[in-house]
Write an enzyme that holds these catalytic residues in place. Structure first.
Site, mmCIF file in Angstrom:
data_model
loop_
_atom_site.group_PDB
_atom_site.id
_atom_site.type_symbol
_atom_site.label_atom_id
_atom_site.label_comp_id
_atom_site.label_asym_id
_atom_site.label_seq_id
_atom_site.Cartn_x
_atom_site.Cartn_y
_atom_site.Cartn_z
ATOM 1 N N LYS A 127 0.839 -1.402 0.066
ATOM 2 C CA LYS A 127 -0.132 0.103 -0.120
ATOM 3 C C LYS A 127 0.867 1.260 0.125
ATOM 4 C CE LYS A 127 -1.783 -1.146 3.893
ATOM 5 N NZ LYS A 127 -1.223 -2.103 4.087
ATOM 6 N N GLU B 260 -1.721 5.332 6.389
ATOM 7 C CA GLU B 260 -2.207 4.681 7.658
ATOM 8 C C GLU B 260 -3.413 5.135 7.998
ATOM 9 O OE1 GLU B 260 -0.629 2.213 8.556
ATOM 10 O OE2 GLU B 260 1.356 2.249 8.036
HETATM 11 P P1 ADP Z 1 2.174 -1.911 3.126
HETATM 12 O O1 ADP Z 1 2.124 -0.399 3.321
HETATM 13 O O2 ADP Z 1 1.004 -2.461 2.460
HETATM 14 O O3 ADP Z 1 2.247 -2.507 4.788
HETATM 15 P P2 ADP Z 1 4.842 -1.771 2.010
HETATM 16 O O4 ADP Z 1 4.521 -0.829 0.523
HETATM 17 O O5 ADP Z 1 5.407 -1.042 3.119
HETATM 18 O O6 ADP Z 1 3.433 -2.435 2.350
HETATM 19 O O7 ADP Z 1 5.896 -3.038 1.655
HETATM 20 C C1 ADP Z 1 5.612 -3.768 0.465
HETATM 21 C C2 ADP Z 1 6.816 -4.648 0.340
HETATM 22 O O8 ADP Z 1 7.222 -5.597 1.637
HETATM 23 C C3 ADP Z 1 7.034 -5.446 -0.707
HETATM 24 O O9 ADP Z 1 7.572 -4.814 -1.957
HETATM 25 C C4 ADP Z 1 8.141 -6.538 -0.391
HETATM 26 O O10 ADP Z 1 9.376 -6.039 -0.707
HETATM 27 C C5 ADP Z 1 7.876 -6.467 1.357
HETATM 28 N N1 ADP Z 1 7.316 -7.679 1.765
HETATM 29 C C6 ADP Z 1 7.869 -8.343 2.898
HETATM 30 N N2 ADP Z 1 6.964 -9.265 3.203
HETATM 31 C C7 ADP Z 1 6.333 -9.536 2.409
HETATM 32 C C8 ADP Z 1 5.048 -10.184 2.176
HETATM 33 N N3 ADP Z 1 4.602 -11.329 3.122
HETATM 34 N N4 ADP Z 1 4.134 -10.083 0.917
HETATM 35 C C9 ADP Z 1 4.281 -9.083 0.306
HETATM 36 N N5 ADP Z 1 5.538 -7.991 0.233
HETATM 37 C C10 ADP Z 1 6.214 -8.456 1.324
HETATM 38 MG MG MG Z 2 2.270 0.827 4.792
#
Ligand code: ADP
Ligand code: MG
Length: 198
Positions: free
Chosen positions: A25, A94
């Site tokens: 996200k 968030e």
């Molecule tokens: P969010 O904001 O949805 O928590 P982020 O944009 O911070 O996600 O992070 C996405 C990145 O996290 C992916 O590109 C990958 O490098 C890393 N990643 C770590 N664990 C996972 C997982 N289980 N599934 C997908 N991506 C993951």
């Molecule tokens: Mg995030």
């Protein structure tokens, strides 16, 4: 995919980026913000002050991408920070931390002509719908629902679960202690989701 920032009527567009933890996200939010800045648009980025995983004043992804933002403590802080300015785009990461009042607030900003990009969790760590994201998705011109990679099998993961209980608050009412990363949460597909029966 970004369509025109403003509708012909002069109102903003609502774009929602939703999914479980680790679904990308923040990465997608950052991609859209960078692209809008390249286009010369006035972009304001805000994050919730609960999210201090990479220090305050920055929206960052688990993969290490980041962009400068303003951290605000709540919705009132967000609106005060914005004042009567009308940036082309307001990007909020968030968004689940801002509560249900974010919905009418966003509608007010859209009416002022601001395009709003909202990123946040649409499911709790108990795999239940997590407002305000589901409602914002319903009201958006554009909504994307991302999946992560299941920690167990690699399938699409629409959920995340806590590895151990924080013992504080509940999943529908986030508190600062709920903020965590790999040490606290795992992405899970439907098959490998294991929730407490209580
Ligand atoms: P969010 O904001 O949805 O928590 P982020 O944009 O911070 O996600 O992070 C996405 C990145 O996290 C992916 O590109 C990958 O490098 C890393 N990643 C770590 N664990 C996972 C997982 N289980 N599934 C997908 N991506 C993951
Ligand atoms: Mg995030």
């Amino acid at each position: 995919m970004i369509h025109s920032v403003r509708n012909e009527s002069g109102t903003g567009r609502l774009q929602v980026i939703a999914g479980p933890m680790f679904s990308g996200k923040s990465e997608e939010l950052l991609r859209r913000v960078r692209r809008a800045k390249l286009a010369g648009l006035d972009v304001e980025v805000v994050n919730h002050s609960f999210d201090t995983r990479h220090g305050s004043g920055v929206v960052s992804s688990h993969a290490g991408l980041s962009i400068t933002s303003t951290s605000v403590a709540d919705l009132a802080g967000l609106l005060t920070h914005l004042g009567d300015r009308t940036p082309d785009i307001l990007a909020i990461d968030e968004a689940q931390f801002f509560g249900a009042d974010l919905i009418p607030a966003v509608e007010g900003l859209l009416a002022r002509g601001i395009t709003v990009i909202v990123a946040g969790l649409c499911v709790t760590y108990y795999a239940r719908p997590f407002e305000p994201l589901p409602s914002l998705m319903a009201l958006a011109e554009e909504a994307v629902k991302l999946t992560a990679v299941c920690h167990v099998c690699g399938a699409d993961a629409a959920f995340h679960q806590r590895i151990h209980d924080s013992g504080v608050g509940d999943s529908q009412h986030p508190v600062e202690e709920h903020v965590g990363g790999y040490e606290t949460y795992e992405a899970r597909c439907r098959r490998h989701l294991t929730l407490p029966t209580a």
